[in-house]
Design an enzyme around this catalytic site. Structure first.
Site, PDB file in Angstrom:
ATOM      1  N   GLU A  90      -3.374  -1.969  47.425  1.00  0.00           N
ATOM      2  CA  GLU A  90      -4.664  -2.035  46.742  1.00  0.00           C
ATOM      3  C   GLU A  90      -5.494  -3.159  47.355  1.00  0.00           C
ATOM      4  OE1 GLU A  90      -5.576  -1.208  42.204  1.00  0.00           O
ATOM      5  OE2 GLU A  90      -4.587  -3.111  42.490  1.00  0.00           O
ATOM      6  N   HIS A 143      -0.993  -6.591  39.413  1.00  0.00           N
ATOM      7  CA  HIS A 143      -2.363  -6.147  39.689  1.00  0.00           C
ATOM      8  C   HIS A 143      -3.239  -7.354  40.035  1.00  0.00           C
ATOM      9  CE1 HIS A 143      -6.321  -4.413  39.249  1.00  0.00           C
ATOM     10  NE2 HIS A 143      -5.734  -3.241  39.425  1.00  0.00           N
TER      11      HIS A 143
HETATM   12  P1  13P Z   1     -11.042   1.205  40.826  1.00  0.00           P
HETATM   13  O1  13P Z   1     -10.487   2.579  41.026  1.00  0.00           O
HETATM   14  O2  13P Z   1     -12.014   1.109  39.701  1.00  0.00           O
HETATM   15  O3  13P Z   1     -11.530   0.610  42.096  1.00  0.00           O
HETATM   16  O4  13P Z   1      -9.826   0.300  40.360  1.00  0.00           O
HETATM   17  C1  13P Z   1      -8.739   0.227  41.184  1.00  0.00           C
HETATM   18  C2  13P Z   1      -7.712  -0.447  40.432  1.00  0.00           C
HETATM   19  O5  13P Z   1      -7.787  -1.636  40.172  1.00  0.00           O
HETATM   20  C3  13P Z   1      -6.612   0.389  39.960  1.00  0.00           C
HETATM   21  O6  13P Z   1      -5.599  -0.368  39.442  1.00  0.00           O
END
Ligand code: 13P
Length: 258
Positions: free
Chosen positions: A166, A96
């Site tokens: 992401e 992450h």
């Molecule tokens: P948000 O949905 O708060 O943008 O976070 C995304 C995230 O980091 C999920 O792992």
């Protein structure tokens, strides 16, 4: 192939009371609902794994937000994949961006963890994505992250990895107003697919789930997760509100079948 909606609860639910209230509300909202095409996964802080295990809700699978790559021993402060297994975790978020940023986790660290999770029968949710500077400069960070983090993952194991695109710049805590377009998410999906096809072949690639994470909410899940062809979502902030999480699951579960 089923979709997956994973909630990343991050460093929230600060007490047992808060956790129990959350699970009670979520349980009540899920009662009577059936999701045929979507798996729900709650990735809890470590201290809540036992509570989540005791909750025993069959509609929800368990996950963690990190793990160490060794099974056991003198690794102060770390959590073993075997411990996660023993607390019913089927999934673990790895790589992450917040861990890359605050704990300086490298692709090589993530790679060791991916290999170890797979060895222990835990499915990694591997996060990749560019930050705002890399986006502006057009740096192709996603392929590099995939190459390094999946190093040594065999054709027999890759279908157990969930790839989460992401974009770091779209995470709610980084940039609350900035969302990718459907086309941007679709392009990232194609890039990831292209990498997987080159490494593992087209047939195996079809079995690998690719999901989207970054400010997913009920009002945008349709455009950024469904219209883009993604196989689900990794949800941060909105997953702390059980009604929002369930709404997102409903939208993704109801997506047109391909
Ligand atoms: P948000 O949905 O708060 O943008 O976070 C995304 C995230 O980091 C999920 O792992």
């Amino acid at each position: 192939m089923k979709n997956i909606v994973a909630s990343n609860l991050k460093m929230n639910l600060l007490s047992i009371n808060e956790r129990e209230a959350y699970l009670k509300r979520l349980g009540a909202l899920l009662a009577g609902k059936k999701f045929t095409d979507t798996e729900i996964v709650l990735c809890a802080p470590f201290v809540h794994l036992e509570g989540f295990k005791k909750w025993k809700n069959k509609k929800v699978k368990r996950g963690a937000q990190n793990m160490f790559f060794e099974d056991k021993g003198s690794f102060t402060g770390e959590i073993s994949p075997v411990m996660l297994k023993n607390f019913d975790c089927e999934y673990v978020i790895l790589g992450h961006s917040e861990r890359r940023k605050y704990i300086q986790e490298s692709n090589q660290d993530v790679n060791l963890k991916v290999i170890s999770a797979l060895k222990n029968g835990i499915k990694p949710i591997l996060c990749v994505g560019e930050d705002a500077d890399q986006k502006r400069d057009g740096t192709d960070i996603v392929v590099e992250q995939l190459q390094d983090c999946l190093n040594g993952v065999s054709k027999g194991k890759i279908e157990n990895v969930i790839i989460c695109y992401e974009p770091v710049w779209a995470i709610s805590s980084n940039n609350p107003d900035h969302l990718p377009t459907t086309n941007e998410v679709m392009s990232a999906r194609l890039l990831i697919k292209k990498f997987l096809v080159a490494e593992y072949g087209a047939k195996i690639t079809e079995k690998v789930k690719i999901i989207y994470g970054g400010s997913v909410a009920p009002d945008n899940a349709g455009t950024i997760c469904v219209d883009s062809g993604m196989d689900g979502a990794l949800v941060g902030k909105e997953s702390l509100t059980p009604s929002s999480l369930v709404k997102i699951v409903e939208i993704i579960d109801g997506k047109p079948k391909t």
